[in-house]
Scaffold this motif. Structure first.
Motif, PDB file in Angstrom:
ATOM      1  N   ASP A 126     -52.226 -17.111 -24.069  1.00  0.00           N
ATOM      2  CA  ASP A 126     -52.224 -18.583 -24.147  1.00  0.00           C
ATOM      3  C   ASP A 126     -53.351 -19.119 -25.026  1.00  0.00           C
ATOM      4  OD1 ASP A 126     -50.004 -18.933 -22.335  1.00  0.00           O
ATOM      5  OD2 ASP A 126     -51.379 -18.411 -20.724  1.00  0.00           O
ATOM      6  N   LEU A 159     -49.844 -26.456 -30.986  1.00  0.00           N
ATOM      7  CA  LEU A 159     -51.169 -27.081 -31.086  1.00  0.00           C
ATOM      8  C   LEU A 159     -51.100 -28.524 -31.590  1.00  0.00           C
ATOM      9  CD1 LEU A 159     -53.038 -24.015 -32.604  1.00  0.00           C
ATOM     10  CD2 LEU A 159     -53.385 -24.950 -30.311  1.00  0.00           C
ATOM     11  N   LYS A 160     -49.873 -29.016 -31.807  1.00  0.00           N
ATOM     12  CA  LYS A 160     -49.615 -30.401 -32.239  1.00  0.00           C
ATOM     13  C   LYS A 160     -50.160 -30.705 -33.633  1.00  0.00           C
ATOM     14  CE  LYS A 160     -49.290 -32.250 -27.560  1.00  0.00           C
ATOM     15  NZ  LYS A 160     -49.720 -33.297 -26.623  1.00  0.00           N
ATOM     16  N   GLU A 318     -53.152 -32.411 -19.224  1.00  0.00           N
ATOM     17  CA  GLU A 318     -53.038 -31.869 -20.578  1.00  0.00           C
ATOM     18  C   GLU A 318     -52.970 -30.345 -20.551  1.00  0.00           C
ATOM     19  OE1 GLU A 318     -52.394 -31.648 -24.443  1.00  0.00           O
ATOM     20  OE2 GLU A 318     -52.424 -33.509 -23.281  1.00  0.00           O
ATOM     21  N   ARG A 321     -49.482 -29.366 -19.512  1.00  0.00           N
ATOM     22  CA  ARG A 321     -48.560 -29.539 -20.641  1.00  0.00           C
ATOM     23  C   ARG A 321     -48.681 -28.358 -21.611  1.00  0.00           C
ATOM     24  NH1 ARG A 321     -50.533 -34.541 -21.517  1.00  0.00           N
ATOM     25  NH2 ARG A 321     -49.440 -36.162 -20.402  1.00  0.00           N
ATOM     26  N   MET A 322     -49.930 -27.975 -21.860  1.00  0.00           N
ATOM     27  CA  MET A 322     -50.188 -26.881 -22.798  1.00  0.00           C
ATOM     28  C   MET A 322     -49.611 -25.566 -22.286  1.00  0.00           C
ATOM     29  SD  MET A 322     -51.463 -26.064 -25.681  1.00  0.00           S
ATOM     30  CE  MET A 322     -51.772 -24.519 -26.515  1.00  0.00           C
ATOM     31  N   SER A 326     -46.857 -23.368 -23.959  1.00  0.00           N
ATOM     32  CA  SER A 326     -47.160 -21.967 -24.247  1.00  0.00           C
ATOM     33  C   SER A 326     -46.061 -21.056 -23.708  1.00  0.00           C
ATOM     34  CB  SER A 326     -48.502 -21.578 -23.633  1.00  0.00           C
ATOM     35  OG  SER A 326     -48.831 -20.247 -23.944  1.00  0.00           O
TER      36      SER A 326
END
Length: 341
Positions: A126, A159-160, A318, A321-322, A326
């Motif tokens: 991750d 990673l946006k 957050e 969400r990540m 992942s």
């Protein structure tokens, strides 16, 4: 024949010994070089056998082949450390696999396979930022591989960093035009940027080649709803609810709600409503669903649940969400090897 003086004879003897030793040294060096070349050729042959076994999930065969090359004459090569790292990777032994791959890259910095696999380990952990940095290096070593550009684009997406995601995914499609997975992530990237028309184009290009692509159909339903606000038409693209991302779940739950299929909407939206990143609109929407279904007690319980949520824990939301992104990313990555478990 003229008789040599003692001094001349001594000089002659020294010269003879010098050339004899030099010749012997050259012969020894030549033999050593030949052995090294033969060892490298043997290792390359074993490498092909091991890699093919790992790709097709023949793990016992790979293990047995690797045992055959556990010898100091092979351990001096980067390929040996790469093979060891590959076997450890398939066992999901990330720390030791990473150490072995780093040794390979220290011996041979341009070993593209070791570089690529090291990025895969960071993604499995991750750690997408490290994966991205590693795959940037991989693409510098081998700039024409569509799979390397795809994984880099996926890392950027998670990673946006959508601008760089578009660049990498388009580069992947330059070298593999019908690469559906790259087009799918490209469409998702455009949706994140609210460029709905571009997302629509990419998804329809996928479906021209692969009409049964479930992921593209599911995503196209979201696009149709955003463009036309037609819930029935959007739902006609829904193929498999289990494979939906949380953004698609929101859209399809809304579609069900608008055609008064409240049970389907509640079932689909439940995981969103209880997630730490649900906002006030999500909570209100879910309460409305529960009340429409006559679930007054559940609606009351849910209301109290929302009141207990710590609104200041945005970092946790957050992080959640990540982790979701992942998990989805690991499923979408281009995997060179199967995993054992």
């Amino acid at each position: 024949m003229t008789k040599k003086s003692p001094l001349e004879f001594l000089i002659f003897l020294i010269l003879v010994l010098h050339f004899s030793v030099t010749g012997l040294g050259s012969q020894t060096t030549s033999v050593s070089d030949d052995e090294s070349i033969n060892s490298k050729l043997d290792l390359e042959k074993s490498s092909r056998d091991i890699i093919n076994a790992l790709r097709y999930g023949k793990f016992s065969l790979a293990d047995n082949e690797f045992k055959k090359i556990q010898n100091p004459k092979y351990e001096i090569f980067a390929e040996y450390d790469y093979l060891n790292g590959s076997i450890l990777y398939t066992r999901m032994n990330w720390p030791e696999a990473k150490e072995s791959l780093l040794r390979a890259l220290k011996k041979e910095p341009n070993h593209e396979s070791a570089s690529f696999l090291l990025g895969m380990i960071y993604a499995q952990e991750d750690n997408w930022n490290e994966a991205k940095e590693n795959w940037i290096e991989t693409n510098q070593i081998s700039p024409y591989n569509p799979f390397y550009h795809y994984n880099l684009g996926l890392a950027y997406f998670i990673l946006k960093d959508f601008k760089n995601a578009i660049v990498s995914l388009n580069r992947s499609l330059e070298y593999k035009p019908n690469y559906s997975e790259a087009r799918l992530i490209l469409a998702k990237t455009y949706l994140e940027l609210n460029e709905i028309e571009k997302a629509d184009i990419e998804l329809r290009l996928i479906l021209e080649v692969d009409k049964k692509n479930l992921s593209a159909q599911n995503l196209l339903g979201r696009v149709v709803y955003l463009k036309e606000k037609d819930p029935r038409k959007a739902l006609s693209f829904l193929q498999n609810e289990r494979s939906l991302g949380w953004r698609e779940k929101k859209v399809y739950a809304r579609c069900y709600f608008e055609i008064r299929k409240w049970r389907e909407s509640e079932s689909l939206f439940r995981s969103i409503a209880y997630s730490p990143f649900a906002d006030e609109y999500d909570h209100s929407f879910y309460l409305n669903l529960l009340l429409n279904l006559g679930y007054d007690e559940r609606a009351n319980e849910f209301y109290h649940f929302t009141q207990k949520q710590a609104r200041g824990e945005t970092k946790i939301a957050e992080a959640y969400r990540m982790l979701l992104a992942s998990r989805e990313g690991k499923e979408l990555l281009y995997h060179y090897f199967k995993l054992r478990y």
